[in-house]
Write a protein that holds these residues in place. Sequence first.
Motif, PDB file in Angstrom:
ATOM      1  N   GLY A 216       0.901  -1.335  -0.103  1.00 11.93           N
ATOM      2  CA  GLY A 216       0.125  -0.192   0.005  1.00 11.93           C
ATOM      3  C   GLY A 216       0.712   1.431   0.011  1.00 11.93           C
ATOM      4  N   ILE A 217       1.801   1.428   0.668  1.00  7.64           N
ATOM      5  CA  ILE A 217       2.843   2.466   0.714  1.00  7.64           C
ATOM      6  C   ILE A 217       3.501   2.634  -0.786  1.00  7.64           C
ATOM      7  N   VAL A 218       3.691   1.411  -1.467  1.00  7.53           N
ATOM      8  CA  VAL A 218       4.325   1.738  -2.646  1.00  7.53           C
ATOM      9  C   VAL A 218       3.487   2.381  -3.533  1.00  7.53           C
ATOM     10  N   VAL A 219       2.053   1.627  -3.416  1.00 10.10           N
ATOM     11  CA  VAL A 219       1.031   2.642  -4.472  1.00 10.10           C
ATOM     12  C   VAL A 219       0.972   4.081  -4.075  1.00 10.10           C
ATOM     13  N   ASN A 220       0.903   4.282  -2.722  1.00 13.74           N
ATOM     14  CA  ASN A 220       0.806   5.578  -2.407  1.00 13.74           C
ATOM     15  C   ASN A 220       1.926   6.598  -3.077  1.00 13.74           C
ATOM     16  N   LEU A 221       3.134   6.088  -2.910  1.00 22.59           N
ATOM     17  CA  LEU A 221       4.336   6.926  -3.293  1.00 22.59           C
ATOM     18  C   LEU A 221       4.330   6.681  -4.966  1.00 22.59           C
ATOM     19  N   LEU A 222       3.693   5.882  -5.585  1.00 21.85           N
ATOM     20  CA  LEU A 222       4.017   5.785  -6.926  1.00 21.85           C
ATOM     21  C   LEU A 222       3.024   6.895  -7.693  1.00 21.85           C
ATOM     22  N   THR A 223       1.779   7.215  -6.733  1.00 23.74           N
ATOM     23  CA  THR A 223       0.923   7.944  -7.275  1.00 23.74           C
ATOM     24  C   THR A 223       1.180   9.548  -6.824  1.00 23.74           C
ATOM     25  N   TYR A 224       2.407   9.814  -6.250  1.00 26.37           N
ATOM     26  CA  TYR A 224       2.813  10.919  -5.690  1.00 26.37           C
ATOM     27  C   TYR A 224       4.211  11.243  -6.354  1.00 26.37           C
ATOM     28  N   LEU A 232      10.458   2.197  -4.767  1.00 30.74           N
ATOM     29  CA  LEU A 232      11.687   1.083  -5.161  1.00 30.74           C
ATOM     30  C   LEU A 232      12.189   0.394  -3.913  1.00 30.74           C
ATOM     31  N   ARG A 233      12.515   1.307  -2.910  1.00 25.79           N
ATOM     32  CA  ARG A 233      13.047   0.783  -1.718  1.00 25.79           C
ATOM     33  C   ARG A 233      11.939   0.122  -0.833  1.00 25.79           C
ATOM     34  N   ASP A 234      10.633   0.648  -0.681  1.00 25.46           N
ATOM     35  CA  ASP A 234       9.808  -0.301   0.013  1.00 25.46           C
ATOM     36  C   ASP A 234       9.080  -1.240  -0.696  1.00 25.46           C
ATOM     37  N   GLY A 235       9.216  -1.310  -2.177  1.00 24.92           N
ATOM     38  CA  GLY A 235       9.155  -2.576  -2.894  1.00 24.92           C
ATOM     39  C   GLY A 235       9.986  -3.664  -2.352  1.00 24.92           C
ATOM     40  N   ALA A 236      11.181  -3.360  -2.411  1.00 23.08           N
ATOM     41  CA  ALA A 236      12.437  -4.311  -1.827  1.00 23.08           C
ATOM     42  C   ALA A 236      11.967  -4.819  -0.383  1.00 23.08           C
TER      43      ALA A 236
END
Length: 261
Positions: A216-224, A232-236
Amino acid sequence: MSRHRVVIVGGGFGGLACARALAGRPVDVLLVDRRDYHQFTPLLYQVASALLTAPDIAYPFRAAFRRARSVRFLHAEATAAASKNARQSDTEEVEQHMPLSVERRPDMSVASFRAHAHETYTLDHLLERSKGDPAYQAFTALRVGFTLLPIVMGIDKFFNNFVNWEQYLAHWIWNISPWSAVHTMHVVGIIEIVAGVLVGLKPRYFAYLVAAWLGGIVVNLLTYSGYYDIALRDGALMLAALTLARLASKYDPPLHLRHRD
C-alpha cells in the motif's frame, strides 16, 4: 479416599486417546514418551512431498494437555517395569528421575525411567542452531528487523525526528482521509507499531500483513510524483517481508485452535 494414579507409556494414538479419556476423571495421569510431541504419521508422506511442514503433523504433548490439570507429561523413555513387590531401591530410582514424588503402594507397579534431556529454547540453544543453519539465520534476522523497524518508524510518526512524514502522503489519500495529514500519519504510526509487535509474536501469519502494508505504501508513493526511489526501496522491503513469511512457514509453528469437546 486417595486418588488412583495411572501411568501411560507411549503417546501414540492409543496412549493419547487414553490420556484424553481420563483427563476429566478423578485420577492422576502421567503420560510418558521418549518424544515431547505426538506425530500424526498417516500424513508423514505429505511432509516428504513438501505439501505440509513438519510442525503441521506434530503437536506437543504439554500443549495438548495444558488445561487438563490431572494429566502430566514426562519426556522420558521407559526401560523396565518392576512388579508390585518392588524393592525400596527401585522406588528411589524412580523418584530420582521423575519430576514428582512417587508414593509406594502395594497395589501399583513401579516403573523405572531413563530421562532424556528436554529441548529448551534458551539463548545458547538458538545461537547454536543459527550457526549451522543459514536459512534460520535469515529467518531470525528478518524477524528481528521487521519487528523493530515498523515499531521505530511508527513511533517517529508522532515526532518527525527522522523526516517530515506528511510530505510522503499522496493528495488523494489526504482528501479521502477524515483526519488532517498530521493525524492521518499518527494513525499510520499506530498501525505500524501494532504490525511490528504482531510480526515479532507470529511471523508465520503477520509477515503477510506487513508485506500488504508495504504494498500500500508503494502504491501511495507511485501516485505521488517525486518519490519513486523510495517506492522502489519499499518494494524491496515488501519482497523481504514475503521472504520472512515463507521462512516462517518452516521455522514458526502454526497456531492450533482448541475446540471444546
